[in-house]
Design a protein around this motif. Structure first.
Motif, PDB file in Angstrom:
ATOM      1  N   PHE A  66       0.810  -1.212   0.000  1.00 13.65           N
ATOM      2  CA  PHE A  66       0.000   0.000   0.000  1.00 13.65           C
ATOM      3  C   PHE A  66       0.851   1.273   0.000  1.00 13.65           C
ATOM      4  O   PHE A  66       0.371   2.327  -0.420  1.00 13.65           O
ATOM      5  CB  PHE A  66      -1.004  -0.007   1.152  1.00 13.65           C
ATOM      6  N   LEU A  67       2.103   1.184   0.448  1.00 16.81           N
ATOM      7  CA  LEU A  67       3.008   2.318   0.284  1.00 16.81           C
ATOM      8  C   LEU A  67       3.232   2.558  -1.200  1.00 16.81           C
ATOM      9  O   LEU A  67       3.180   3.700  -1.676  1.00 16.81           O
ATOM     10  CB  LEU A  67       4.343   2.063   1.000  1.00 16.81           C
ATOM     11  N   THR A  68       3.467   1.505  -1.941  1.00 18.72           N
ATOM     12  CA  THR A  68       3.669   1.637  -3.390  1.00 18.72           C
ATOM     13  C   THR A  68       2.453   2.294  -4.035  1.00 18.72           C
ATOM     14  O   THR A  68       2.591   3.225  -4.832  1.00 18.72           O
ATOM     15  CB  THR A  68       3.951   0.259  -4.016  1.00 18.72           C
ATOM     16  N   VAL A  69       1.253   1.839  -3.680  1.00 22.54           N
ATOM     17  CA  VAL A  69       0.025   2.433  -4.234  1.00 22.54           C
ATOM     18  C   VAL A  69      -0.080   3.898  -3.827  1.00 22.54           C
ATOM     19  O   VAL A  69      -0.481   4.748  -4.632  1.00 22.54           O
ATOM     20  CB  VAL A  69      -1.224   1.649  -3.786  1.00 22.54           C
ATOM     21  N   SER A  70       0.294   4.210  -2.598  1.00 24.30           N
ATOM     22  CA  SER A  70       0.160   5.592  -2.116  1.00 24.30           C
ATOM     23  C   SER A  70       1.085   6.557  -2.851  1.00 24.30           C
ATOM     24  O   SER A  70       0.867   7.773  -2.819  1.00 24.30           O
ATOM     25  CB  SER A  70       0.401   5.656  -0.610  1.00 24.30           C
ATOM     26  N   LEU A  71       2.105   6.046  -3.522  1.00 24.64           N
ATOM     27  CA  LEU A  71       3.004   6.897  -4.299  1.00 24.64           C
ATOM     28  C   LEU A  71       2.420   7.289  -5.653  1.00 24.64           C
ATOM     29  O   LEU A  71       2.936   8.202  -6.315  1.00 24.64           O
ATOM     30  CB  LEU A  71       4.344   6.181  -4.509  1.00 24.64           C
ATOM     31  N   LEU A  72       1.341   6.636  -6.076  1.00 24.71           N
ATOM     32  CA  LEU A  72       0.791   6.894  -7.409  1.00 24.71           C
ATOM     33  C   LEU A  72       0.356   8.342  -7.639  1.00 24.71           C
ATOM     34  O   LEU A  72       0.624   8.883  -8.712  1.00 24.71           O
ATOM     35  CB  LEU A  72      -0.327   5.915  -7.740  1.00 24.71           C
ATOM     36  N   PRO A  73      -0.295   9.012  -6.697  1.00 25.26           N
ATOM     37  CA  PRO A  73      -0.615  10.425  -6.960  1.00 25.26           C
ATOM     38  C   PRO A  73       0.634  11.283  -7.206  1.00 25.26           C
ATOM     39  O   PRO A  73       0.651  12.122  -8.111  1.00 25.26           O
ATOM     40  CB  PRO A  73      -1.358  10.870  -5.696  1.00 25.26           C
ATOM     41  N   LEU A  89     -11.451  14.081  -8.406  1.00 25.77           N
ATOM     42  CA  LEU A  89     -11.603  13.318  -7.171  1.00 25.77           C
ATOM     43  C   LEU A  89     -11.184  11.867  -7.350  1.00 25.77           C
ATOM     44  O   LEU A  89     -11.508  11.245  -8.371  1.00 25.77           O
ATOM     45  CB  LEU A  89     -13.064  13.351  -6.709  1.00 25.77           C
ATOM     46  N   ASN A  90     -10.492  11.326  -6.352  1.00 20.44           N
ATOM     47  CA  ASN A  90     -10.167   9.906  -6.339  1.00 20.44           C
ATOM     48  C   ASN A  90     -11.475   9.142  -6.146  1.00 20.44           C
ATOM     49  O   ASN A  90     -12.132   9.275  -5.126  1.00 20.44           O
ATOM     50  CB  ASN A  90      -9.188   9.620  -5.202  1.00 20.44           C
ATOM     51  N   GLY A 123     -19.925  14.494 -14.376  1.00 20.67           N
ATOM     52  CA  GLY A 123     -18.693  14.758 -15.117  1.00 20.67           C
ATOM     53  C   GLY A 123     -18.267  13.524 -15.878  1.00 20.67           C
ATOM     54  O   GLY A 123     -19.091  12.811 -16.435  1.00 20.67           O
ATOM     55  N   VAL A 124     -16.966  13.250 -15.881  1.00 16.39           N
ATOM     56  CA  VAL A 124     -16.440  12.062 -16.541  1.00 16.39           C
ATOM     57  C   VAL A 124     -15.575  11.276 -15.574  1.00 16.39           C
ATOM     58  O   VAL A 124     -14.956  11.828 -14.673  1.00 16.39           O
ATOM     59  CB  VAL A 124     -15.636  12.396 -17.825  1.00 16.39           C
ATOM     60  N   GLN A 125     -15.555   9.971 -15.795  1.00 17.52           N
ATOM     61  CA  GLN A 125     -14.781   9.060 -14.971  1.00 17.52           C
ATOM     62  C   GLN A 125     -13.639   8.518 -15.826  1.00 17.52           C
ATOM     63  O   GLN A 125     -13.867   7.858 -16.837  1.00 17.52           O
ATOM     64  CB  GLN A 125     -15.700   7.927 -14.531  1.00 17.52           C
ATOM     65  N   LEU A 126     -12.427   8.824 -15.419  1.00 11.25           N
ATOM     66  CA  LEU A 126     -11.227   8.414 -16.141  1.00 11.25           C
ATOM     67  C   LEU A 126     -10.592   7.224 -15.435  1.00 11.25           C
ATOM     68  O   LEU A 126     -10.367   7.270 -14.223  1.00 11.25           O
ATOM     69  CB  LEU A 126     -10.219   9.573 -16.188  1.00 11.25           C
ATOM     70  N   THR A 127     -10.288   6.176 -16.189  1.00 15.56           N
ATOM     71  CA  THR A 127      -9.547   5.041 -15.645  1.00 15.56           C
ATOM     72  C   THR A 127      -8.122   5.107 -16.194  1.00 15.56           C
ATOM     73  O   THR A 127      -7.920   5.223 -17.407  1.00 15.56           O
ATOM     74  CB  THR A 127     -10.206   3.700 -16.019  1.00 15.56           C
ATOM     75  N   THR A 128      -7.169   5.050 -15.280  1.00 19.98           N
ATOM     76  CA  THR A 128      -5.753   5.118 -15.636  1.00 19.98           C
ATOM     77  C   THR A 128      -5.059   3.873 -15.107  1.00 19.98           C
ATOM     78  O   THR A 128      -5.154   3.567 -13.921  1.00 19.98           O
ATOM     79  CB  THR A 128      -5.086   6.370 -15.025  1.00 19.98           C
ATOM     80  N   LYS A 129      -4.372   3.174 -15.993  1.00 22.87           N
ATOM     81  CA  LYS A 129      -3.584   2.022 -15.578  1.00 22.87           C
ATOM     82  C   LYS A 129      -2.159   2.494 -15.302  1.00 22.87           C
ATOM     83  O   LYS A 129      -1.503   3.073 -16.170  1.00 22.87           O
ATOM     84  CB  LYS A 129      -3.563   0.951 -16.670  1.00 22.87           C
ATOM     85  N   PHE A 130      -1.720   2.252 -14.074  1.00 21.29           N
ATOM     86  CA  PHE A 130      -0.349   2.565 -13.683  1.00 21.29           C
ATOM     87  C   PHE A 130       0.439   1.269 -13.562  1.00 21.29           C
ATOM     88  O   PHE A 130      -0.059   0.285 -13.012  1.00 21.29           O
ATOM     89  CB  PHE A 130      -0.315   3.278 -12.323  1.00 21.29           C
ATOM     90  N   ILE A 147      -9.333   5.118 -10.709  1.00 20.27           N
ATOM     91  CA  ILE A 147     -10.460   5.821 -11.309  1.00 20.27           C
ATOM     92  C   ILE A 147     -10.520   7.236 -10.714  1.00 20.27           C
ATOM     93  O   ILE A 147     -10.495   7.408  -9.498  1.00 20.27           O
ATOM     94  CB  ILE A 147     -11.779   5.080 -11.027  1.00 20.27           C
ATOM     95  N   THR A 148     -10.585   8.210 -11.590  1.00 19.79           N
ATOM     96  CA  THR A 148     -10.670   9.616 -11.196  1.00 19.79           C
ATOM     97  C   THR A 148     -11.976  10.186 -11.729  1.00 19.79           C
ATOM     98  O   THR A 148     -12.292  10.023 -12.914  1.00 19.79           O
ATOM     99  CB  THR A 148      -9.487  10.432 -11.781  1.00 19.79           C
ATOM    100  N   LEU A 149     -12.724  10.859 -10.867  1.00 22.12           N
ATOM    101  CA  LEU A 149     -13.924  11.557 -11.284  1.00 22.12           C
ATOM    102  C   LEU A 149     -13.520  13.007 -11.558  1.00 22.12           C
ATOM    103  O   LEU A 149     -13.016  13.692 -10.660  1.00 22.12           O
ATOM    104  CB  LEU A 149     -15.010  11.500 -10.216  1.00 22.12           C
ATOM    105  N   ILE A 150     -13.716  13.433 -12.793  1.00 25.42           N
ATOM    106  CA  ILE A 150     -13.447  14.818 -13.174  1.00 25.42           C
ATOM    107  C   ILE A 150     -14.800  15.512 -13.185  1.00 25.42           C
ATOM    108  O   ILE A 150     -15.634  15.256 -14.062  1.00 25.42           O
ATOM    109  CB  ILE A 150     -12.746  14.898 -14.530  1.00 25.42           C
TER     110      ILE A 150
END
Length: 152
Positions: A66-73, A89-90, A123-130, A147-150
């Protein structure tokens, strides 16, 4: 690293299905692992006890998944900026996998690919693969779809 600024919905739509870029390398040191352990109260020995971990299966401490995931932003902000809409929004995650551990003092970086865009009433929901890679390793540390809500 060249940060991509996305200032319109039309620009974002044109990038769906494409890799947007990669972040800079980041060292995951013991101080970062310890700080994460303190913040989350997850003090399992494999993360915070270098002596005991040296005798374990990885030969040293490893970062929390979860540290690795927390670095994604942080890493994602180096790759792209969404500069339209009233808020970003996350919204959550579809999938998260940890194929390889991040051994202390490893260098990691992320790449981002926009994989989906869905129109919603707000709005729109963006899915980003990291994909978080570990320097000089074949398998990634993390593969996650965020997933980000714009908000319009």
């Amino acid at each position: 690293m060249s940060r991509q600024v996305i200032s319109t919905l039309e620009h974002l739509r044109a990038l769906i299905g494409q890799e947007v870029g990669s972040s800079d390398w980041l060292v995951v040191d013991q101080a970062r692992i310890d700080a994460f352990a303190e913040a989350t109260n997850d003090r399992q020995w494999i993360h915070v006890d270098p002596v005991r971990a040296a005798a374990g299966s990885f030969g040293s401490t490893i970062a929390h998944g979860f540290l690795t995931v927390s670095l994604l932003p942080y890493l994602g902000a180096q790759i792209y900026g969404l500069e339209f809409g009233s808020a970003r929004l996350n919204y959550g995650m579809d999938t998260v996998r940890f194929p390889s551990p991040v051994v202390v003092d490893s260098r990691v970086r992320a790449s981002a690919t926009f994989t989906g865009l869905r129109t919603l009433p707000k709005g729109v929901q963006l899915t980003t693969k990291f994909v978080v890679e570990i320097e000089q390793h074949e398998r990634p540390a993390c593969v996650a779809s965020l997933i980000t809500l714009i908000v319009a």
